[in-house]
Design a protein around this motif. Structure first.
Motif, PDB file in Angstrom:
ATOM      1  N   VAL A   4     -63.253 -31.758  18.227  1.00 56.70           N
ATOM      2  CA  VAL A   4     -63.345 -31.780  19.777  1.00 56.70           C
ATOM      3  C   VAL A   4     -63.515 -30.360  20.285  1.00 56.70           C
ATOM      4  O   VAL A   4     -64.382 -30.446  21.325  1.00 56.70           O
ATOM      5  CB  VAL A   4     -62.088 -32.344  20.188  1.00 56.70           C
ATOM      6  CG1 VAL A   4     -61.621 -31.943  21.845  1.00 56.70           C
ATOM      7  CG2 VAL A   4     -61.644 -33.615  19.708  1.00 56.70           C
ATOM      8  N   GLU A   5     -63.071 -29.327  19.775  1.00 60.27           N
ATOM      9  CA  GLU A   5     -63.602 -27.995  20.435  1.00 60.27           C
ATOM     10  C   GLU A   5     -65.123 -27.728  20.477  1.00 60.27           C
ATOM     11  O   GLU A   5     -65.602 -27.026  21.325  1.00 60.27           O
ATOM     12  CB  GLU A   5     -62.926 -27.039  19.495  1.00 60.27           C
ATOM     13  CG  GLU A   5     -62.811 -25.568  20.098  1.00 60.27           C
ATOM     14  CD  GLU A   5     -62.080 -25.257  21.516  1.00 60.27           C
ATOM     15  OE1 GLU A   5     -62.658 -25.210  22.434  1.00 60.27           O
ATOM     16  OE2 GLU A   5     -60.883 -25.595  21.340  1.00 60.27           O
ATOM     17  N   ARG A   6     -65.809 -28.075  19.396  1.00 63.33           N
ATOM     18  CA  ARG A   6     -67.262 -28.017  19.300  1.00 63.33           C
ATOM     19  C   ARG A   6     -67.970 -28.899  20.002  1.00 63.33           C
ATOM     20  O   ARG A   6     -69.192 -28.610  20.414  1.00 63.33           O
ATOM     21  CB  ARG A   6     -67.787 -27.878  17.882  1.00 63.33           C
ATOM     22  CG  ARG A   6     -67.144 -26.893  16.863  1.00 63.33           C
ATOM     23  CD  ARG A   6     -67.647 -25.540  17.053  1.00 63.33           C
ATOM     24  NE  ARG A   6     -68.938 -25.368  17.162  1.00 63.33           N
ATOM     25  CZ  ARG A   6     -69.798 -24.324  17.225  1.00 63.33           C
ATOM     26  NH1 ARG A   6     -69.077 -23.153  17.586  1.00 63.33           N
ATOM     27  NH2 ARG A   6     -71.036 -24.210  17.043  1.00 63.33           N
ATOM     28  N   GLN A  16     -67.175 -29.373  26.518  1.00 63.87           N
ATOM     29  CA  GLN A  16     -67.506 -28.245  27.247  1.00 63.87           C
ATOM     30  C   GLN A  16     -66.391 -28.099  28.458  1.00 63.87           C
ATOM     31  O   GLN A  16     -66.146 -26.954  28.785  1.00 63.87           O
ATOM     32  CB  GLN A  16     -68.770 -27.989  27.741  1.00 63.87           C
ATOM     33  CG  GLN A  16     -69.750 -27.623  26.764  1.00 63.87           C
ATOM     34  CD  GLN A  16     -71.116 -27.457  27.426  1.00 63.87           C
ATOM     35  OE1 GLN A  16     -71.366 -26.680  28.193  1.00 63.87           O
ATOM     36  NE2 GLN A  16     -72.156 -28.212  26.730  1.00 63.87           N
ATOM     37  N   LYS A  17     -66.016 -29.272  28.722  1.00 62.19           N
ATOM     38  CA  LYS A  17     -65.304 -29.319  30.022  1.00 62.19           C
ATOM     39  C   LYS A  17     -63.665 -29.780  29.353  1.00 62.19           C
ATOM     40  O   LYS A  17     -63.621 -30.680  28.711  1.00 62.19           O
ATOM     41  CB  LYS A  17     -65.560 -30.222  31.012  1.00 62.19           C
ATOM     42  CG  LYS A  17     -66.810 -29.816  31.643  1.00 62.19           C
ATOM     43  CD  LYS A  17     -67.667 -30.498  32.727  1.00 62.19           C
ATOM     44  CE  LYS A  17     -68.926 -30.093  33.402  1.00 62.19           C
ATOM     45  NZ  LYS A  17     -69.371 -30.870  34.142  1.00 62.19           N
ATOM     46  N   ALA A  18     -62.635 -29.169  30.223  1.00 63.60           N
ATOM     47  CA  ALA A  18     -61.386 -29.634  29.815  1.00 63.60           C
ATOM     48  C   ALA A  18     -60.949 -31.342  29.920  1.00 63.60           C
ATOM     49  O   ALA A  18     -60.389 -31.880  28.956  1.00 63.60           O
ATOM     50  CB  ALA A  18     -60.448 -29.188  30.747  1.00 63.60           C
ATOM     51  N   GLU A  19     -61.628 -31.848  30.801  1.00 61.11           N
ATOM     52  CA  GLU A  19     -61.178 -33.459  31.127  1.00 61.11           C
ATOM     53  C   GLU A  19     -61.984 -34.341  30.068  1.00 61.11           C
ATOM     54  O   GLU A  19     -61.477 -35.373  29.670  1.00 61.11           O
ATOM     55  CB  GLU A  19     -61.868 -33.902  32.247  1.00 61.11           C
ATOM     56  CG  GLU A  19     -63.211 -33.832  32.643  1.00 61.11           C
ATOM     57  CD  GLU A  19     -63.628 -32.295  33.452  1.00 61.11           C
ATOM     58  OE1 GLU A  19     -64.798 -32.546  34.033  1.00 61.11           O
ATOM     59  OE2 GLU A  19     -62.890 -31.311  33.256  1.00 61.11           O
ATOM     60  N   ASP A  20     -62.874 -33.624  29.351  1.00 60.63           N
ATOM     61  CA  ASP A  20     -63.557 -34.254  28.037  1.00 60.63           C
ATOM     62  C   ASP A  20     -62.826 -34.224  27.023  1.00 60.63           C
ATOM     63  O   ASP A  20     -63.190 -34.915  25.870  1.00 60.63           O
ATOM     64  CB  ASP A  20     -65.050 -33.959  27.957  1.00 60.63           C
ATOM     65  CG  ASP A  20     -65.964 -34.364  28.931  1.00 60.63           C
ATOM     66  OD1 ASP A  20     -65.899 -35.659  29.189  1.00 60.63           O
ATOM     67  OD2 ASP A  20     -66.650 -33.461  29.784  1.00 60.63           O
ATOM     68  N   ARG A  21     -62.090 -33.329  26.637  1.00 60.00           N
ATOM     69  CA  ARG A  21     -61.171 -33.240  25.297  1.00 60.00           C
ATOM     70  C   ARG A  21     -60.527 -34.538  25.042  1.00 60.00           C
ATOM     71  O   ARG A  21     -60.750 -34.964  23.959  1.00 60.00           O
ATOM     72  CB  ARG A  21     -60.416 -31.901  25.322  1.00 60.00           C
ATOM     73  CG  ARG A  21     -61.231 -30.593  25.317  1.00 60.00           C
ATOM     74  CD  ARG A  21     -60.270 -29.383  24.951  1.00 60.00           C
ATOM     75  NE  ARG A  21     -61.165 -28.214  25.096  1.00 60.00           N
ATOM     76  CZ  ARG A  21     -61.199 -27.598  26.069  1.00 60.00           C
ATOM     77  NH1 ARG A  21     -60.796 -27.759  27.259  1.00 60.00           N
ATOM     78  NH2 ARG A  21     -62.295 -26.244  26.082  1.00 60.00           N
ATOM     79  N   PRO A  22     -59.488 -34.811  25.723  1.00 57.13           N
ATOM     80  CA  PRO A  22     -58.835 -36.333  25.456  1.00 57.13           C
ATOM     81  C   PRO A  22     -59.542 -37.224  25.370  1.00 57.13           C
ATOM     82  O   PRO A  22     -59.519 -38.311  24.376  1.00 57.13           O
ATOM     83  CB  PRO A  22     -57.863 -36.268  26.544  1.00 57.13           C
ATOM     84  CG  PRO A  22     -58.358 -35.488  27.667  1.00 57.13           C
ATOM     85  CD  PRO A  22     -58.810 -34.204  27.010  1.00 57.13           C
TER      86      PRO A  22
END
Length: 372
Positions: free
Chosen positions: A250-252, A255-261
């Protein structure tokens, strides 16, 4: 005569049955009593450890908390100075209470203070010195690059750092930290500590802190972030190793916070359907080179880290994930997407079908060529 014999036999069986019931009942009572005693003992011990060492003490002790100290290190320092009874319980209490902002400095503390008073004092902080060494590990950094950053900031050579973190040393860490399991020593894992070193700013008052001290600081910080999710991970039947592996992907990718979950949700959806993850950062890691764009030739790389060729998770994390990516895996967004496409500008497009995903790829693939 036969009737009398049968009667005696029945009575004997009844006596034996009663005896067995008494024995079983006695054993059960003993076990219950033991469990209660152990639980009560543990409760009173922990409660006692949170109380003042000596509530009637008028003594004050000067305690120095170095810059960059984790809660585990702070607990050890407080215990060594006779301020608290147990440093480990202090560490877990800080994690349980989700306390943060414990500051470095020189404090006047007393054995008459309870743990909450000590925590409040450490959160207030004192005037501190400038660190001799400071460096920052960005989120998503590879283990090799972390070694290079440490080498650049300290007198240690990169080769020496890599050699010092050998299998024998890692085995001692496995016995020391809850988040480190035997999985990190698997033959397919490239670097045992990949993904377990928390990305953050690190400060040291010493001019030449030992490599092991630096590494253990990083592991302790990662453990502080991960252990708070222990109960949720148990419910999801997810190990610490699996958590950090997914979080590193997920980290790699995001790029945006909303895309992580959202991306975490895609990864779980693919795993549940028995699909390969097929994520580009695992290919770059398999090759051992940072790739701006993944080629078809790259996808053929034969490595257990290549999720285009092998199902399930790679053998371990592929980078050091930050706190938001870890949280995203613990609390993924629920949706029906099983494909996503990341654009160079950071936008991510999600789809439920392969046909829609292919259209997106054809539409935006040229962007990557232009961005090179």
């Amino acid at each position: 005569m036969s009737n009398e014999h049968d009667s005696d036999s029945i009575e004997e069986k009844i006596r034996q049955a009663r005896l067995v019931r008494r024995i079983v009942l006695t054993v059960i009572i003993c076990i219950v009593a033991l469990v209660i005693a152990v639980s009560a003992g543990g409760y009173f011990y922990i409660t006692s450890a949170l109380k003042p060492m000596d509530e009637n003490s008028d003594e004050t002790i000067e305690v120095e908390i170095p810059i960059g100290s984790s809660s585990a290190e702070i607990g050890r320092i407080l215990e060594e100075n006779g301020i608290i009874k147990n440093g480990t319980i202090f560490r877990y209490y800080v994690t349980y209470k989700n306390e943060s902002g414990l500051q470095a400095g020189t404090y006047e503390l007393s054995p008459s203070m309870d743990v909450n008073e000590i925590i409040d004092t450490l959160k207030e902080g004192t005037v501190i010195q400038e660190p001799e060494i400071t460096f920052t590990i960005p989120e998503g950094t590879w283990f090799e690059d972390i070694a290079a950053i440490i080498a650049e900031a300290t007198p240690h050579q990169e080769e020496d750092i890599m050699e010092e973190l050998d299998e024998d040393y890692v085995e001692t860490l496995v016995n020391q930290y809850d988040i480190l399991g035997e999985e990190v020593l698997h033959s397919d894992v490239r670097y045992a500590l990949e993904g377990y070193l928390f990305p953050a700013k690190y400060d040291y008052m010493e001019e030449n802190p030992p490599v092991t001290a630096i590494i253990e600081d990083m592991i302790e910080r990662m453990e502080e972030h991960v252990l708070r999710y222990s109960s949720q991970l148990e419910e999801k039947e997810l190990s610490y190793h699996e958590l950090l592996t997914l979080a590193s992907i997920v980290e790699r990718e995001a790029q945006k916070a909303e895309d992580r979950p959202k991306i975490a949700g895609v990864l779980f959806n693919r795993l549940e359907k028995g699909m390969r993850l097929e994520v580009d950062p695992t290919v770059a890691y398999a090759i051992g080179e940072h790739r701006y764009m993944t080629s078809y030739e790259d996808l053929e790389t034969d490595s257990p880290y290549n999720t285009y060729r092998y199902e399930g998770l790679p053998p371990g994390p592929i980078a050091s994930p930050g706190a938001p990516s870890i949280q995203a895996v613990v609390e993924p967004q629920e949706h029906d997407y099983i494909y996503f496409y990341a654009r160079p500008n950071g936008d991510v497009i999600y789809n439920e079908s392969y046909e829609e995903h292919r259209k997106v790829q054809e539409t935006y693939r040229s962007e990557w060529k232009e961005a090179r």
